[in-house]
Design a protein around this motif. Structure first.
Motif, PDB file in Angstrom:
ATOM      1  N   THR A   1       0.717  -1.081  -0.060  1.00  0.00           N
ATOM      2  CA  THR A   1      -0.163  -0.038  -0.034  1.00  0.00           C
ATOM      3  C   THR A   1       0.764   1.213   0.072  1.00  0.00           C
ATOM      4  OG1 THR A   1       0.007   0.043   2.366  1.00  0.00           O
ATOM      5  CG2 THR A   1      -1.881  -1.414   1.346  1.00  0.00           C
ATOM      6  N   ARG A   2       0.234   2.345  -0.168  1.00  0.00           N
ATOM      7  CA  ARG A   2       0.871   3.764  -0.006  1.00  0.00           C
ATOM      8  C   ARG A   2       1.762   3.899   1.053  1.00  0.00           C
ATOM      9  NH1 ARG A   2      -3.670   7.682  -2.018  1.00  0.00           N
ATOM     10  NH2 ARG A   2      -4.731   6.342  -0.190  1.00  0.00           N
ATOM     11  N   ILE A   3       0.886   3.828   2.249  1.00  0.00           N
ATOM     12  CA  ILE A   3       1.561   3.899   3.655  1.00  0.00           C
ATOM     13  C   ILE A   3       2.476   2.956   3.800  1.00  0.00           C
ATOM     14  CG2 ILE A   3       1.170   4.040   6.081  1.00  0.00           C
ATOM     15  CD1 ILE A   3       0.575   6.500   4.882  1.00  0.00           C
ATOM     16  N   GLY A   4       2.102   1.765   3.434  1.00  0.00           N
ATOM     17  CA  GLY A   4       2.929   0.462   3.502  1.00  0.00           C
ATOM     18  C   GLY A   4       4.586   0.682   2.973  1.00  0.00           C
ATOM     19  N   ARG A   5       4.639   1.350   1.841  1.00  0.00           N
ATOM     20  CA  ARG A   5       5.900   1.453   0.909  1.00  0.00           C
ATOM     21  C   ARG A   5       6.871   2.296   1.898  1.00  0.00           C
ATOM     22  NH1 ARG A   5       3.572   2.842  -3.344  1.00  0.00           N
ATOM     23  NH2 ARG A   5       3.937   0.396  -3.998  1.00  0.00           N
ATOM     24  N   PHE A   6       6.201   3.521   2.769  1.00  0.00           N
ATOM     25  CA  PHE A   6       6.895   4.128   3.473  1.00  0.00           C
ATOM     26  C   PHE A   6       7.433   3.530   4.839  1.00  0.00           C
ATOM     27  CE2 PHE A   6       7.086   7.275   7.323  1.00  0.00           C
ATOM     28  CZ  PHE A   6       8.147   7.870   6.950  1.00  0.00           C
ATOM     29  N   ILE A   7       6.586   2.860   5.500  1.00  0.00           N
ATOM     30  CA  ILE A   7       6.690   2.182   6.685  1.00  0.00           C
ATOM     31  C   ILE A   7       7.954   1.001   6.546  1.00  0.00           C
ATOM     32  CG2 ILE A   7       4.655   2.931   7.774  1.00  0.00           C
ATOM     33  CD1 ILE A   7       3.723   0.263   7.598  1.00  0.00           C
ATOM     34  N   ARG A   8       7.778   0.468   5.104  1.00  0.00           N
ATOM     35  CA  ARG A   8       8.694  -0.657   5.048  1.00  0.00           C
ATOM     36  C   ARG A   8      10.072   0.111   4.708  1.00  0.00           C
ATOM     37  NH1 ARG A   8       7.622  -5.757   1.920  1.00  0.00           N
ATOM     38  NH2 ARG A   8       5.769  -6.717   2.819  1.00  0.00           N
ATOM     39  N   LYS A   9      10.218   1.141   4.183  1.00  0.00           N
ATOM     40  CA  LYS A   9      11.252   1.759   3.713  1.00  0.00           C
ATOM     41  C   LYS A   9      12.021   2.177   5.186  1.00  0.00           C
ATOM     42  CE  LYS A   9      13.453   5.294   0.851  1.00  0.00           C
ATOM     43  NZ  LYS A   9      14.147   4.482   0.091  1.00  0.00           N
ATOM     44  N   VAL A  10      11.373   2.714   6.036  1.00  0.00           N
ATOM     45  CA  VAL A  10      12.060   3.348   7.246  1.00  0.00           C
ATOM     46  C   VAL A  10      11.700   2.101   8.413  1.00  0.00           C
ATOM     47  CG1 VAL A  10      11.839   5.444   6.667  1.00  0.00           C
ATOM     48  CG2 VAL A  10      10.015   4.764   7.864  1.00  0.00           C
ATOM     49  N   ARG A  11      11.327   1.064   8.293  1.00  0.00           N
ATOM     50  CA  ARG A  11      11.120  -0.148   9.037  1.00  0.00           C
ATOM     51  C   ARG A  11      10.285   0.411  10.239  1.00  0.00           C
ATOM     52  NH1 ARG A  11      14.772  -1.193   5.474  1.00  0.00           N
ATOM     53  NH2 ARG A  11      15.920  -3.055   5.583  1.00  0.00           N
ATOM     54  N   ILE A  12       9.452   1.084   9.996  1.00  0.00           N
ATOM     55  CA  ILE A  12       8.363   1.478  11.033  1.00  0.00           C
ATOM     56  C   ILE A  12       7.444   0.106  11.209  1.00  0.00           C
ATOM     57  CG2 ILE A  12       6.330   2.616  11.891  1.00  0.00           C
ATOM     58  CD1 ILE A  12       7.891   5.281  10.478  1.00  0.00           C
ATOM     59  N   ASP A  13       7.134  -0.431  10.312  1.00  0.00           N
ATOM     60  CA  ASP A  13       6.496  -1.840  10.246  1.00  0.00           C
ATOM     61  C   ASP A  13       6.811  -2.815  11.239  1.00  0.00           C
ATOM     62  OD1 ASP A  13       8.401  -2.181   8.263  1.00  0.00           O
ATOM     63  OD2 ASP A  13       7.233  -3.816   7.447  1.00  0.00           O
ATOM     64  N   GLU A  14       8.349  -2.577  11.640  1.00  0.00           N
ATOM     65  CA  GLU A  14       8.689  -3.824  12.433  1.00  0.00           C
ATOM     66  C   GLU A  14       8.802  -3.434  13.841  1.00  0.00           C
ATOM     67  OE1 GLU A  14      10.185  -6.435  10.903  1.00  0.00           O
ATOM     68  OE2 GLU A  14      11.099  -5.645   8.942  1.00  0.00           O
ATOM     69  N   LEU A  15       8.331  -2.170  14.202  1.00  0.00           N
ATOM     70  CA  LEU A  15       8.256  -1.801  15.607  1.00  0.00           C
ATOM     71  C   LEU A  15       7.340  -2.748  16.586  1.00  0.00           C
ATOM     72  CD1 LEU A  15       8.309   2.159  15.217  1.00  0.00           C
ATOM     73  CD2 LEU A  15      10.067   0.708  16.195  1.00  0.00           C
ATOM     74  N   PRO A  16       6.186  -3.302  16.085  1.00  0.00           N
ATOM     75  CA  PRO A  16       5.589  -4.055  17.099  1.00  0.00           C
ATOM     76  C   PRO A  16       6.024  -5.459  17.302  1.00  0.00           C
ATOM     77  CG  PRO A  16       4.154  -3.086  15.229  1.00  0.00           C
ATOM     78  CD  PRO A  16       5.443  -2.773  14.847  1.00  0.00           C
ATOM     79  N   GLN A  17       7.186  -5.906  16.619  1.00  0.00           N
ATOM     80  CA  GLN A  17       7.706  -6.839  16.784  1.00  0.00           C
ATOM     81  C   GLN A  17       8.640  -6.843  18.201  1.00  0.00           C
ATOM     82  OE1 GLN A  17       9.852  -9.247  13.391  1.00  0.00           O
ATOM     83  NE2 GLN A  17       9.623  -7.367  12.465  1.00  0.00           N
ATOM     84  N   ALA A  18       8.963  -5.545  18.753  1.00  0.00           N
ATOM     85  CA  ALA A  18       9.350  -5.628  19.989  1.00  0.00           C
ATOM     86  C   ALA A  18       8.650  -6.416  21.115  1.00  0.00           C
ATOM     87  CB  ALA A  18       9.493  -4.114  20.244  1.00  0.00           C
ATOM     88  N   TRP A  19       7.158  -6.350  20.749  1.00  0.00           N
ATOM     89  CA  TRP A  19       6.536  -7.168  21.803  1.00  0.00           C
ATOM     90  C   TRP A  19       6.557  -8.682  21.625  1.00  0.00           C
ATOM     91  CZ3 TRP A  19       3.943  -7.275  26.050  1.00  0.00           C
ATOM     92  CH2 TRP A  19       2.902  -8.205  26.367  1.00  0.00           C
ATOM     93  N   THR A  20       6.903  -9.260  20.623  1.00  0.00           N
ATOM     94  CA  THR A  20       7.397 -10.591  20.226  1.00  0.00           C
ATOM     95  C   THR A  20       8.764 -10.815  20.838  1.00  0.00           C
ATOM     96  OG1 THR A  20       6.400 -10.219  18.139  1.00  0.00           O
ATOM     97  CG2 THR A  20       7.560 -12.650  18.621  1.00  0.00           C
TER      98      THR A  20
END
Length: 462
Positions: free
Chosen positions: A350-369
């Motif tokens: 997605t449009r937002i997905g492209r940005f959060i993948r580039k700056v790795r924001i999508d990975e932040l919730p993995q801190a819970w894992t």
């Protein structure tokens, strides 16, 4: 190379880093002297400022490591190094401005830091012109003699010819009667005394690059060479040391069993790793929850579907767990039910997905894992069960990567671009095996620092 905490560091990088450290302290002192002169005040004794100068130099050096100043590309290209030096020193100055508020007793005046920034950049560039130029000459590279003249010897020649290589090959010796692939190779029968030949060439290391060892190893000669103080290495170990990966084309089970690595001392490393994971993941979640919440809302507004994405992955010892991320693809990305590799410019993103993948924001919730203990901050990238089954059938030793806990970032992620094929998975496996074999808290720290480089320059994002 020098082995530090089971990880190899090239002599050139270590020497360059030590000189950089001294020059940074000099830049800090010059800045202080200049500012003191402008204010017509007594500069005092340098001994009184050693702690402040050390903190200044240490923080800027960490910033330099983080942005890739000591990476292969920066060592090859002065223009490339200049861009990263400016970024690194700037980030270091920003960090020091923060440290000035937190740590009492350290005087980092803004005017002094401005001067120190200019002096640092000038001195570090001069260092790369002078010292970097000297390190590139053969006089500062290890002299290697290769026993073998086949495909493996060719690979070593290609490795030696790469800019920034830490060794130079002074000769090839053909150990069989087969026609050599290396035309300049000398046949073993033409050398009367191999140990004397090694001594005359000033060889510092002999590498066995034999295609077939049976009845081909000159054991008496190798023993004499070894006892004379010349290092003797096999092909697989040499490649591991020079490239930071385990070469799947040449390793066999016996090499993995008898070579150094997978030591029992990892228990203490695992304890310290877990303590770090719990502390860092707790702090990261505490600091970034507003960012996670904001982008969760943006993901919901941008496309249909949940804000968070859950997917089953394979973790430690092959056990499955659910990884959680901010959703970056359409909710119907796999509507056919078939697992697919992510591709470059993937239309499912997605449009937002492209940005959060580039700056790795999508990975932040993995801190819970990570906090739950199913992942670590550093380790091999966890793959989906569908891919793992296929990869274990096609790639040797793939299951061994599951002997360490998977991570958000890892040795493969910082050394190899984002992969989306069996061949890419093979290359990344070589780095994962190196990490599984040699991991220590020091290597974890190095990977975490280098991850900043990957995020900052957008390397590997897809």
């Amino acid at each position: 190379m020098i082995r530090l905490f089971k990880h190899y560091i090239p002599h050139a990088v270590l020497l360059l880093g030590l000189v950089d450290l001294l020059l940074l302290m000099l830049a800090g002192e010059l800045a202080w002297q200049l500012r003191a002169g402008q204010l017509d005040m007594n500069a005092g004794h340098i001994g009184d400022r050693l702690s402040s100068l050390s903190v200044f130099a240490g923080i800027v050096l960490i910033a330099m490591i983080s942005v890739g100043v000591y990476g292969a590309e920066a060592l090859r290209s002065l223009r490339y190094a200049l861009a990263r030096l400016v970024v690194a020193v700037s980030l270091g100055i920003i960090a020091l401005s923060f440290v000035d508020f937190v740590v009492p007793g350290l005087d980092f005046w803004r005017s002094t830091l401005a001067y120190a920034m200019v002096f640092s950049i000038i001195l570090l560039i001069v260092n790369r012109i002078v010292v970097g130029g000297l390190l590139g000459t053969s006089a500062f590279r290890r002299r290697v003699l290769v026993l073998g003249a086949g495909r493996r010897a060719e690979r070593l020649r290609d490795l030696a010819n790469r800019q920034g290589s830490g060794f130079v090959i002074v000769g090839f010796i053909g150990m069989s009667e087969n026609k050599p692939l290396i035309e300049e190779a000398i046949n073993r029968s033409a050398i009367h005394d191999l140990s004397r030949f090694v001594e005359n060439l000033g060889v510092s290391e002999v590498v066995l690059a034999l295609e077939e060892r049976r009845n081909a190893l000159p054991l008496k000669d190798l023993l004499r060479i070894k006892t004379a103080g010349v290092h003797v290495n096999d092909f697989s170990s040499f490649i591991e040391r020079e490239t930071g990966r385990v070469d799947l084309d040449s390793v066999n089970p016996s090499w993995l069993i008898f070579s150094d690595g997978f030591s029992s001392g990892r228990m203490m490393s695992s304890i310290s790793k877990r303590i770090f994971d719990v502390t860092a993941s707790s702090l990261l979640l505490l600091v970034t929850w507003p960012i996670i919440a904001l982008f969760a809302l943006l993901v919901k507004l941008d496309s249909k579907g949940p804000a968070f994405f859950r997917q089953t992955r394979v973790g430690l010892y092959g056990e499955s767990f659910d990884v959680i991320k901010l959703r970056s693809m359409r909710s119907d990305a796999e509507k056919a039910g078939e697992a697919k590799w992510a591709q470059k410019n993937d239309p499912r993103v997605t449009r937002i997905g492209r940005f959060i993948r580039k700056v790795r924001i999508d990975e932040l919730p993995q801190a819970w894992t990570v906090l739950k203990g199913e992942m670590s901050f550093v380790g091999p990238r966890p793959e989906r069960p569908e891919f793992v089954t296929d990869l274990e059938d096609k790639l040797p030793y793939y299951a061994e990567r599951h002997m360490v806990k998977p991570g958000i970032t890892g040795w493969a992620q910082i050394n190899y671009p984002y992969g989306a094929s069996i061949e890419d998975a093979r290359h990344k496996l070589e780095y994962d095996l190196y990490y599984a074999k040699n991991y220590t808290p020091f290597l974890d720290l190095l990977i975490l620092l280098q991850t900043f480089r990957v995020i900052l320059w957008g390397e590997g994002a897809r």
